[in-house]
Design a protein around this motif. Sequence first.
Motif, mmCIF file in Angstrom:
data_model
loop_
_atom_site.group_PDB
_atom_site.id
_atom_site.type_symbol
_atom_site.label_atom_id
_atom_site.label_comp_id
_atom_site.label_asym_id
_atom_site.label_seq_id
_atom_site.Cartn_x
_atom_site.Cartn_y
_atom_site.Cartn_z
ATOM 1 N N GLU A 203 0.828 -1.203 0.000
ATOM 2 C CA GLU A 203 0.000 0.000 0.000
ATOM 3 C C GLU A 203 0.865 1.257 0.000
ATOM 4 O OE1 GLU A 203 -3.533 2.153 2.655
ATOM 5 O OE2 GLU A 203 -2.732 0.196 3.243
ATOM 6 N N THR A 207 0.717 4.070 -2.841
ATOM 7 C CA THR A 207 0.443 5.459 -2.483
ATOM 8 C C THR A 207 1.553 6.378 -2.981
ATOM 9 O OG1 THR A 207 -0.798 4.793 -0.519
ATOM 10 C CG2 THR A 207 0.048 7.045 -0.574
ATOM 11 N N ARG A 211 1.084 9.347 -5.776
ATOM 12 C CA ARG A 211 1.383 10.744 -5.436
ATOM 13 C C ARG A 211 2.456 11.322 -6.340
ATOM 14 N NH1 ARG A 211 1.393 10.579 1.237
ATOM 15 N NH2 ARG A 211 -0.868 10.294 1.489
#
Length: 254
Positions: A203, A207, A211
């Motif tokens: 995860e 992420t 981003r």
Amino acid sequence: MEIWSDVVCPWCAIGRARFASALAGFGHRDAVEVRWRSFELDPYAPRERPGPLDEHLAAKYGMPLEKAREMQRQMTGTAAAEGLEFRFDRARAGNTFDAHRLLHHAVETGGPAAQDRLKGALMRAYLTDGEPIGDPEALVRVAAGSGLDADEARTVLESDRHADDVRSDELQARRYGITAVPFFVIDTRYGVAGAQPADVLREALDTAWAREAQAAQAVQTAQAAQAAQTQPPSAQVPAGGDGGEDCTDGSCAI
């Protein structure tokens, strides 16, 4: 991707196994380059510390010997769940500075893949095989077993090569505020502390990737807007005329 750890750290070995599982399930895994960074849990350790590890653990933390052994049993079970075999009864603790120097040698001569192979080999040597992790000849054997040239490894250990690299890693760890390992740093911006489960590490990768993609898109949008403001007016094509082929909107396929 940078990972700070020590080769005698049980949680670091577990973290390495979990990260490998996380990376296997990451959609952009081929774009991830892993660098192992140096962190010494005990920089003042002698080259080899005599005595059983459970006794040292009990003395260090002021706990009964049986509690230290129970902690080792629990750790062994956790490792087994990740496919690792820990044999604390064989472990021969010692200073890890030279092991870290060899890890820098590995990445210098063989790249990240060679460094990762040596990292795994050093962890197995200490946690499973009972190699004296601070002994130069033991380190040469482990390095050769991981695919490095034994003579080159011995030459490194007989010199002070990569000592500054180890110290530089440890200085950066202090700047980041790293006080325990493993510690994962993604793109120098995102940090994950501890041997987190594989799904948590995956995860974090997802992420960070999302981003960074958003940030890159924002930069491209800003640059395009700035370029549009500074471009001269486009030539006007009379109705019915043929203005030819151009790429002024950046949409041409070339």
